[in-house]
Design a protein around this motif. Sequence first.
Motif, PDB file in Angstrom:
ATOM      1  N   ALA A   1     -17.134 -43.357 -10.586  1.00  0.00           N
ATOM      2  CA  ALA A   1     -15.792 -43.943 -10.576  1.00  0.00           C
ATOM      3  C   ALA A   1     -14.731 -42.877 -10.348  1.00  0.00           C
ATOM      4  CB  ALA A   1     -15.540 -44.693 -11.871  1.00  0.00           C
ATOM      5  N   ASP A   2     -14.865 -41.743 -11.031  1.00  0.00           N
ATOM      6  CA  ASP A   2     -13.867 -40.680 -10.931  1.00  0.00           C
ATOM      7  C   ASP A   2     -13.792 -40.107  -9.518  1.00  0.00           C
ATOM      8  OD1 ASP A   2     -13.285 -40.978 -13.604  1.00  0.00           O
ATOM      9  OD2 ASP A   2     -14.477 -39.242 -14.255  1.00  0.00           O
ATOM     10  N   GLU A   3     -14.911 -40.129  -8.789  1.00  0.00           N
ATOM     11  CA  GLU A   3     -14.942 -39.548  -7.449  1.00  0.00           C
ATOM     12  C   GLU A   3     -14.625 -40.561  -6.354  1.00  0.00           C
ATOM     13  OE1 GLU A   3     -18.521 -37.213  -7.007  1.00  0.00           O
ATOM     14  OE2 GLU A   3     -17.991 -35.932  -8.721  1.00  0.00           O
ATOM     15  N   GLY A   4     -14.189 -41.748  -6.757  1.00  0.00           N
ATOM     16  CA  GLY A   4     -13.655 -42.701  -5.787  1.00  0.00           C
ATOM     17  C   GLY A   4     -14.639 -43.675  -5.192  1.00  0.00           C
ATOM     18  N   HIS A   5     -15.847 -43.758  -5.733  1.00  0.00           N
ATOM     19  CA  HIS A   5     -16.822 -44.723  -5.225  1.00  0.00           C
ATOM     20  C   HIS A   5     -16.581 -46.093  -5.848  1.00  0.00           C
ATOM     21  CE1 HIS A   5     -18.861 -41.363  -3.377  1.00  0.00           C
ATOM     22  NE2 HIS A   5     -18.875 -40.731  -4.544  1.00  0.00           N
ATOM     23  N   GLU A   6     -17.061 -47.120  -5.158  1.00  0.00           N
ATOM     24  CA  GLU A   6     -16.929 -48.486  -5.665  1.00  0.00           C
ATOM     25  C   GLU A   6     -18.152 -48.809  -6.519  1.00  0.00           C
ATOM     26  OE1 GLU A   6     -14.962 -52.177  -6.056  1.00  0.00           O
ATOM     27  OE2 GLU A   6     -14.286 -50.343  -5.046  1.00  0.00           O
ATOM     28  N   LEU A   7     -17.898 -49.288  -7.751  1.00  0.00           N
ATOM     29  CA  LEU A   7     -18.989 -49.648  -8.646  1.00  0.00           C
ATOM     30  C   LEU A   7     -19.115 -51.159  -8.707  1.00  0.00           C
ATOM     31  CD1 LEU A   7     -18.603 -47.102 -11.581  1.00  0.00           C
ATOM     32  CD2 LEU A   7     -19.580 -46.816  -9.293  1.00  0.00           C
ATOM     33  N   ALA A   8     -20.347 -51.627  -8.592  1.00  0.00           N
ATOM     34  CA  ALA A   8     -20.618 -53.057  -8.517  1.00  0.00           C
ATOM     35  C   ALA A   8     -21.835 -53.394  -9.371  1.00  0.00           C
ATOM     36  CB  ALA A   8     -20.830 -53.475  -7.058  1.00  0.00           C
ATOM     37  N   ASN A   9     -22.156 -54.659  -9.438  1.00  0.00           N
ATOM     38  CA  ASN A   9     -23.125 -55.211 -10.391  1.00  0.00           C
ATOM     39  C   ASN A   9     -24.450 -55.527  -9.692  1.00  0.00           C
ATOM     40  OD1 ASN A   9     -24.505 -57.037 -12.170  1.00  0.00           O
ATOM     41  ND2 ASN A   9     -22.558 -57.641 -13.078  1.00  0.00           N
ATOM     42  N   HIS A  10     -25.550 -55.023 -10.268  1.00  0.00           N
ATOM     43  CA  HIS A  10     -26.889 -55.354  -9.762  1.00  0.00           C
ATOM     44  C   HIS A  10     -27.759 -55.953 -10.873  1.00  0.00           C
ATOM     45  CE1 HIS A  10     -29.864 -55.420  -6.666  1.00  0.00           C
ATOM     46  NE2 HIS A  10     -30.654 -54.490  -7.194  1.00  0.00           N
ATOM     47  N   THR A  11     -27.110 -56.561 -11.847  1.00  0.00           N
ATOM     48  CA  THR A  11     -27.720 -57.240 -13.000  1.00  0.00           C
ATOM     49  C   THR A  11     -28.187 -56.237 -14.054  1.00  0.00           C
ATOM     50  OG1 THR A  11     -30.041 -57.435 -12.312  1.00  0.00           O
ATOM     51  CG2 THR A  11     -28.486 -59.110 -11.495  1.00  0.00           C
TER      52      THR A  11
ATOM     53  N   ASP B   1     -19.605 -55.822 -18.345  1.00  0.00           N
ATOM     54  CA  ASP B   1     -19.024 -55.281 -19.583  1.00  0.00           C
ATOM     55  C   ASP B   1     -19.310 -53.786 -19.718  1.00  0.00           C
ATOM     56  OD1 ASP B   1     -18.093 -57.803 -20.249  1.00  0.00           O
ATOM     57  OD2 ASP B   1     -19.661 -58.213 -21.728  1.00  0.00           O
ATOM     58  N   ALA B   2     -20.545 -53.397 -19.418  1.00  0.00           N
ATOM     59  CA  ALA B   2     -20.930 -51.988 -19.560  1.00  0.00           C
ATOM     60  C   ALA B   2     -20.156 -51.098 -18.591  1.00  0.00           C
ATOM     61  CB  ALA B   2     -22.434 -51.832 -19.343  1.00  0.00           C
ATOM     62  N   ILE B   3     -20.008 -51.556 -17.344  1.00  0.00           N
ATOM     63  CA  ILE B   3     -19.269 -50.767 -16.357  1.00  0.00           C
ATOM     64  C   ILE B   3     -17.797 -50.678 -16.737  1.00  0.00           C
ATOM     65  CG2 ILE B   3     -18.505 -50.708 -13.946  1.00  0.00           C
ATOM     66  CD1 ILE B   3     -21.226 -51.982 -13.205  1.00  0.00           C
ATOM     67  N   GLU B   4     -17.230 -51.789 -17.176  1.00  0.00           N
ATOM     68  CA  GLU B   4     -15.822 -51.781 -17.564  1.00  0.00           C
ATOM     69  C   GLU B   4     -15.577 -50.879 -18.768  1.00  0.00           C
ATOM     70  OE1 GLU B   4     -12.219 -54.992 -18.133  1.00  0.00           O
ATOM     71  OE2 GLU B   4     -14.225 -55.569 -18.826  1.00  0.00           O
ATOM     72  N   GLU B   5     -16.498 -50.893 -19.711  1.00  0.00           N
ATOM     73  CA  GLU B   5     -16.341 -50.043 -20.899  1.00  0.00           C
ATOM     74  C   GLU B   5     -16.323 -48.570 -20.524  1.00  0.00           C
ATOM     75  OE1 GLU B   5     -18.557 -49.141 -25.200  1.00  0.00           O
ATOM     76  OE2 GLU B   5     -19.221 -50.814 -23.943  1.00  0.00           O
ATOM     77  N   LEU B   6     -17.130 -48.186 -19.540  1.00  0.00           N
ATOM     78  CA  LEU B   6     -17.227 -46.775 -19.151  1.00  0.00           C
ATOM     79  C   LEU B   6     -16.118 -46.340 -18.211  1.00  0.00           C
ATOM     80  CD1 LEU B   6     -21.082 -46.544 -18.575  1.00  0.00           C
ATOM     81  CD2 LEU B   6     -19.792 -45.378 -20.379  1.00  0.00           C
ATOM     82  N   THR B   7     -15.618 -47.244 -17.387  1.00  0.00           N
ATOM     83  CA  THR B   7     -14.690 -46.848 -16.322  1.00  0.00           C
ATOM     84  C   THR B   7     -13.301 -47.465 -16.445  1.00  0.00           C
ATOM     85  OG1 THR B   7     -15.268 -48.684 -14.835  1.00  0.00           O
ATOM     86  CG2 THR B   7     -16.658 -46.705 -14.755  1.00  0.00           C
ATOM     87  N   GLY B   8     -13.171 -48.494 -17.267  1.00  0.00           N
ATOM     88  CA  GLY B   8     -11.896 -49.183 -17.378  1.00  0.00           C
ATOM     89  C   GLY B   8     -11.636 -50.176 -16.271  1.00  0.00           C
ATOM     90  N   ARG B   9     -12.611 -50.374 -15.408  1.00  0.00           N
ATOM     91  CA  ARG B   9     -12.438 -51.294 -14.285  1.00  0.00           C
ATOM     92  C   ARG B   9     -13.633 -52.245 -14.212  1.00  0.00           C
ATOM     93  NH1 ARG B   9     -11.795 -49.693  -7.863  1.00  0.00           N
ATOM     94  NH2 ARG B   9     -11.591 -51.829  -7.077  1.00  0.00           N
ATOM     95  N   ARG B  10     -13.328 -53.536 -14.125  1.00  0.00           N
ATOM     96  CA  ARG B  10     -14.394 -54.539 -14.084  1.00  0.00           C
ATOM     97  C   ARG B  10     -14.814 -54.790 -12.635  1.00  0.00           C
ATOM     98  NH1 ARG B  10     -16.119 -57.291 -18.214  1.00  0.00           N
ATOM     99  NH2 ARG B  10     -17.331 -59.223 -17.965  1.00  0.00           N
ATOM    100  N   PRO B  11     -16.109 -54.822 -12.353  1.00  0.00           N
ATOM    101  CA  PRO B  11     -16.564 -55.042 -10.979  1.00  0.00           C
ATOM    102  C   PRO B  11     -16.125 -56.390 -10.419  1.00  0.00           C
ATOM    103  CG  PRO B  11     -18.343 -54.152 -12.314  1.00  0.00           C
ATOM    104  CD  PRO B  11     -17.230 -54.513 -13.257  1.00  0.00           C
ATOM    105  N   THR B  12     -15.942 -56.414  -9.119  1.00  0.00           N
ATOM    106  CA  THR B  12     -15.648 -57.658  -8.405  1.00  0.00           C
ATOM    107  C   THR B  12     -16.750 -58.019  -7.412  1.00  0.00           C
ATOM    108  OG1 THR B  12     -14.418 -56.449  -6.707  1.00  0.00           O
ATOM    109  CG2 THR B  12     -13.165 -57.275  -8.601  1.00  0.00           C
ATOM    110  N   LEU B  13     -17.746 -57.145  -7.301  1.00  0.00           N
ATOM    111  CA  LEU B  13     -18.858 -57.356  -6.367  1.00  0.00           C
ATOM    112  C   LEU B  13     -20.175 -57.330  -7.122  1.00  0.00           C
ATOM    113  CD1 LEU B  13     -17.835 -54.785  -3.601  1.00  0.00           C
ATOM    114  CD2 LEU B  13     -17.094 -57.170  -3.807  1.00  0.00           C
ATOM    115  N   MET B  14     -21.148 -58.071  -6.611  1.00  0.00           N
ATOM    116  CA  MET B  14     -22.502 -58.012  -7.140  1.00  0.00           C
ATOM    117  C   MET B  14     -23.485 -58.119  -5.985  1.00  0.00           C
ATOM    118  SD  MET B  14     -24.293 -61.141  -6.867  1.00  0.00           S
ATOM    119  CE  MET B  14     -25.342 -61.327  -8.278  1.00  0.00           C
TER     120      MET B  14
END
Length: 257
Positions: free
Chosen positions: A111-121, A144-157
């Motif tokens: 997240a810090d390096e500008g990549h997009e984080l998304a959900n793979h279950t 929830d786990a990604i948002e807790e670590l990065t502050g941003r909730r995924p919009t893609l899966m």
Amino acid sequence: MPSPTKKTKRSTIAFRAASLGVAAALLMALGGCGRTDTTTPSSARATDVRARFGTVDCRQAKCVALTFDAGPSEHSARLLDILAEEQVPATFFLMGRRHIDRYPELVRRMADEGHELANHTWTHRNLTDLQPDQIREELTRTDDAIEELTGRRPTLMRPPQGRTDARVHEICRELGLAEILWSVTAKDYATTDSDVITRRVLSQVSRDGIVLLHDLYDGTVPAVPGIIRVLKERGYVFVTVPQLLAPGRAEPGKVYR
């Protein structure tokens, strides 16, 4: 009474029709998504001119998106080093159990390096085999786990194995997730030969390509520098999936390929 010749012709036609039906069904099964309607990046870009551009206008540039499934893993740090050196953004479809929870520092770094984080279950179960509450759990727990670590909730899966159906679409719409499939696959789960992985990607890529790779397999990360080098030589610009769709936006419940 019909002649034997007419009966034979009717039988032949019926047999051919049945064979075509079986072949069509087999192709849909092998494709992983059956009759799912998908939206191309170029179609998505035409749908919403109000959205902000990413750093690249893919209506003009020859864009390609590198995507990595089922990480992070012990190979992800090296992959991030390569992407940073080459100044290439990627989209990571992260898995929860034994991945996000094992490598939280890599999730933050992505997240810090500008990549997009998304959900793979959370557990990589085939969503089309699950009940609605189980599908929601697989997706919500990972979000929830990604948002807790990065502050941003995924919009893609990305559904495991690309398996999706109307029920998955509806739950993704409910959760605010768009489904992202792929147009290029190296089948890197079936080989550790980096040269084979490189050749497979390079032989399939075209403009607006979405490349499926996995950063948890031994042969994949070593193939990435060569893939990047050749595609840059061919005039490609690397973007994240949201940048590929801009100025359109991925709509929850829709499937993109």
